[in-house]
Design a protein around this motif. Sequence first.
Motif, PDB file in Angstrom:
ATOM      1  N   GLY A  16      60.423  10.000  15.909  1.00 52.65           N
ATOM      2  CA  GLY A  16      60.879   9.216  14.765  1.00 52.65           C
ATOM      3  C   GLY A  16      61.028   7.755  15.144  1.00 52.65           C
ATOM      4  N   PRO A  17      61.376   6.898  14.194  1.00 52.02           N
ATOM      5  CA  PRO A  17      61.509   5.454  14.441  1.00 52.02           C
ATOM      6  C   PRO A  17      62.536   5.120  15.522  1.00 52.02           C
ATOM      7  CG  PRO A  17      61.436   5.908  12.089  1.00 52.02           C
ATOM      8  CD  PRO A  17      61.566   7.231  12.771  1.00 52.02           C
ATOM      9  N   ASP A  18      63.694   5.818  15.505  1.00 56.41           N
ATOM     10  CA  ASP A  18      64.726   5.518  16.491  1.00 56.41           C
ATOM     11  C   ASP A  18      64.257   5.845  17.905  1.00 56.41           C
ATOM     12  OD1 ASP A  18      66.436   4.565  14.599  1.00 56.41           O
ATOM     13  OD2 ASP A  18      67.655   6.367  14.448  1.00 56.41           O
ATOM     14  N   ASN A  19      63.559   6.966  18.061  1.00 59.06           N
ATOM     15  CA  ASN A  19      63.031   7.325  19.376  1.00 59.06           C
ATOM     16  C   ASN A  19      62.081   6.241  19.878  1.00 59.06           C
ATOM     17  OD1 ASN A  19      63.503   9.645  17.555  1.00 59.06           O
ATOM     18  ND2 ASN A  19      63.261  10.849  19.408  1.00 59.06           N
ATOM     19  N   LEU A  20      61.209   5.792  18.969  1.00 61.96           N
ATOM     20  CA  LEU A  20      60.228   4.768  19.327  1.00 61.96           C
ATOM     21  C   LEU A  20      60.921   3.459  19.681  1.00 61.96           C
ATOM     22  CD1 LEU A  20      57.191   4.205  19.516  1.00 61.96           C
ATOM     23  CD2 LEU A  20      57.231   3.547  17.107  1.00 61.96           C
ATOM     24  N   PHE A  21      61.971   3.139  18.957  1.00 63.68           N
ATOM     25  CA  PHE A  21      62.738   1.920  19.210  1.00 63.68           C
ATOM     26  C   PHE A  21      63.368   1.956  20.604  1.00 63.68           C
ATOM     27  CE2 PHE A  21      67.003  -0.164  18.736  1.00 63.68           C
ATOM     28  CZ  PHE A  21      66.543  -1.464  18.805  1.00 63.68           C
ATOM     29  N   VAL A  22      64.041   3.068  20.928  1.00 66.38           N
ATOM     30  CA  VAL A  22      64.676   3.204  22.237  1.00 66.38           C
ATOM     31  C   VAL A  22      63.631   3.198  23.346  1.00 66.38           C
ATOM     32  CG1 VAL A  22      66.035   4.735  23.716  1.00 66.38           C
ATOM     33  CG2 VAL A  22      66.681   4.432  21.325  1.00 66.38           C
ATOM     34  N   LEU A  23      62.511   3.873  23.116  1.00 67.28           N
ATOM     35  CA  LEU A  23      61.434   3.920  24.102  1.00 67.28           C
ATOM     36  C   LEU A  23      60.890   2.524  24.398  1.00 67.28           C
ATOM     37  CD1 LEU A  23      59.335   5.515  25.795  1.00 67.28           C
ATOM     38  CD2 LEU A  23      57.942   5.677  23.723  1.00 67.28           C
ATOM     39  N   ALA A  24      60.595   1.780  23.340  1.00 70.27           N
ATOM     40  CA  ALA A  24      60.016   0.442  23.509  1.00 70.27           C
ATOM     41  C   ALA A  24      60.988  -0.505  24.206  1.00 70.27           C
ATOM     42  CB  ALA A  24      59.612  -0.121  22.149  1.00 70.27           C
ATOM     43  N   GLN A  25      62.257  -0.486  23.803  1.00 70.39           N
ATOM     44  CA  GLN A  25      63.233  -1.397  24.383  1.00 70.39           C
ATOM     45  C   GLN A  25      63.580  -1.035  25.822  1.00 70.39           C
ATOM     46  OE1 GLN A  25      64.910  -4.300  22.116  1.00 70.39           O
ATOM     47  NE2 GLN A  25      62.745  -3.823  22.244  1.00 70.39           N
ATOM     48  N   SER A  26      63.664   0.264  26.121  1.00 68.63           N
ATOM     49  CA  SER A  26      63.979   0.700  27.487  1.00 68.63           C
ATOM     50  C   SER A  26      62.812   0.412  28.431  1.00 68.63           C
ATOM     51  CB  SER A  26      64.315   2.194  27.510  1.00 68.63           C
ATOM     52  OG  SER A  26      65.443   2.471  26.716  1.00 68.63           O
ATOM     53  N   ALA A  27      61.586   0.566  27.927  1.00 66.70           N
ATOM     54  CA  ALA A  27      60.410   0.265  28.749  1.00 66.70           C
ATOM     55  C   ALA A  27      60.306  -1.236  29.001  1.00 66.70           C
ATOM     56  CB  ALA A  27      59.149   0.770  28.056  1.00 66.70           C
ATOM     57  N   THR A  28      60.787  -2.029  28.059  1.00 69.48           N
ATOM     58  CA  THR A  28      60.713  -3.484  28.192  1.00 69.48           C
ATOM     59  C   THR A  28      61.815  -4.040  29.077  1.00 69.48           C
ATOM     60  OG1 THR A  28      59.756  -3.644  25.966  1.00 69.48           O
ATOM     61  CG2 THR A  28      60.659  -5.666  26.919  1.00 69.48           C
ATOM     62  N   TYR A  29      63.052  -3.541  28.906  1.00 72.36           N
ATOM     63  CA  TYR A  29      64.194  -4.119  29.597  1.00 72.36           C
ATOM     64  C   TYR A  29      64.806  -3.222  30.671  1.00 72.36           C
ATOM     65  CZ  TYR A  29      63.939  -7.216  25.559  1.00 72.36           C
ATOM     66  OH  TYR A  29      63.496  -8.087  24.602  1.00 72.36           O
ATOM     67  N   GLY A  30      64.366  -1.961  30.758  1.00 78.12           N
ATOM     68  CA  GLY A  30      64.923  -1.061  31.758  1.00 78.12           C
ATOM     69  C   GLY A  30      65.945  -0.100  31.168  1.00 78.12           C
ATOM     70  N   ALA A  31      66.259   0.945  31.919  1.00 77.27           N
ATOM     71  CA  ALA A  31      67.143   2.010  31.428  1.00 77.27           C
ATOM     72  C   ALA A  31      68.567   1.518  31.179  1.00 77.27           C
ATOM     73  CB  ALA A  31      67.155   3.173  32.422  1.00 77.27           C
ATOM     74  N   ARG A  32      69.091   0.655  32.073  1.00 76.75           N
ATOM     75  CA  ARG A  32      70.478   0.213  31.921  1.00 76.75           C
ATOM     76  C   ARG A  32      70.679  -0.514  30.593  1.00 76.75           C
ATOM     77  NH1 ARG A  32      73.539  -4.256  32.738  1.00 76.75           N
ATOM     78  NH2 ARG A  32      71.740  -5.489  33.406  1.00 76.75           N
ATOM     79  N   LEU A  33      69.803  -1.455  30.278  1.00 79.13           N
ATOM     80  CA  LEU A  33      69.924  -2.160  29.005  1.00 79.13           C
ATOM     81  C   LEU A  33      69.528  -1.262  27.839  1.00 79.13           C
ATOM     82  CD1 LEU A  33      68.585  -5.716  29.965  1.00 79.13           C
ATOM     83  CD2 LEU A  33      70.949  -4.936  29.694  1.00 79.13           C
ATOM     84  N   GLY A  34      68.680  -0.276  28.121  1.00 78.40           N
ATOM     85  CA  GLY A  34      68.350   0.707  27.091  1.00 78.40           C
ATOM     86  C   GLY A  34      69.577   1.479  26.645  1.00 78.40           C
ATOM     87  N   PHE A  35      70.456   1.787  27.593  1.00 76.58           N
ATOM     88  CA  PHE A  35      71.688   2.497  27.257  1.00 76.58           C
ATOM     89  C   PHE A  35      72.616   1.626  26.410  1.00 76.58           C
ATOM     90  CE2 PHE A  35      70.622   5.570  30.589  1.00 76.58           C
ATOM     91  CZ  PHE A  35      71.042   6.752  29.969  1.00 76.58           C
ATOM     92  N   CYS A  36      72.554   0.313  26.582  1.00 73.15           N
ATOM     93  CA  CYS A  36      73.354  -0.582  25.740  1.00 73.15           C
ATOM     94  C   CYS A  36      72.910  -0.462  24.284  1.00 73.15           C
ATOM     95  CB  CYS A  36      73.209  -2.021  26.223  1.00 73.15           C
ATOM     96  SG  CYS A  36      73.890  -2.318  27.868  1.00 73.15           S
TER      97      CYS A  36
END
Length: 217
Positions: A16-36
């Motif tokens: 879904g959109p939220d999964n894609l959003f988290v995936l894209a942002q975590s891949a761009t900024y890393g897991a730690r900022l992805g958790f934020c």
Amino acid sequence: MLEFFIAALVIGIAPGPDNLFVLAQSATYGARLGFCIILGLCTGIAIHTCLLVAGVSALIAASPTAFFVIQCLGAAYLLYLAYKSFGVKAGVVHVDSCHPERSVTESKDPVKSSGVPSARSLYMRGIIMNLTNPKVILFVLSLIPPAVRLERPIHPSLQMAIFGGEFILATMIVFGCIALLAGTVKKFLLTSPKANRNLNWFSGAVFVFLAVALFFV
């Protein structure tokens, strides 16, 4: 109530959109900022649950004008994030062989930074993303109220609050796994400015896609 938690996990795993959003942002900024971002999204779910209990969500869903305004606000914010992602300059990444986590991206433009947002800004990004997404309002309305049972010795409002908490927990588990996997990819790409640039463009494309998708509820 265990059945609701299992259902929330299944829904979270479904693409879904939220999964894609988290995936894209975590891949761009890393897991730690992805958790934020995930914490921000979960905070948004908590606010949506409160609005549901107060009856505000039903009023918004029943008002075409209010619903359209939220759609426009959400799309505008997503396009703003896309603009910022597309504008990030590719930098040269210096890697500390002993402490790779301390790697620093040096922008080609000495005036601009590496374009990495702060943890606080990403947390707020998750909240705003959730609150300006009318699909979340409809999703909460279609998922939580039907699970309420009047025969239970728990007040319906408290039941909805509990279900909201279970939904948040399921979201953190599923999205947390996505962030960890995407963050692993980011570590392998740390030394490639081109890969970092491509990730930023991918993230921007995701924002544009989500902005358009808001109007297809």
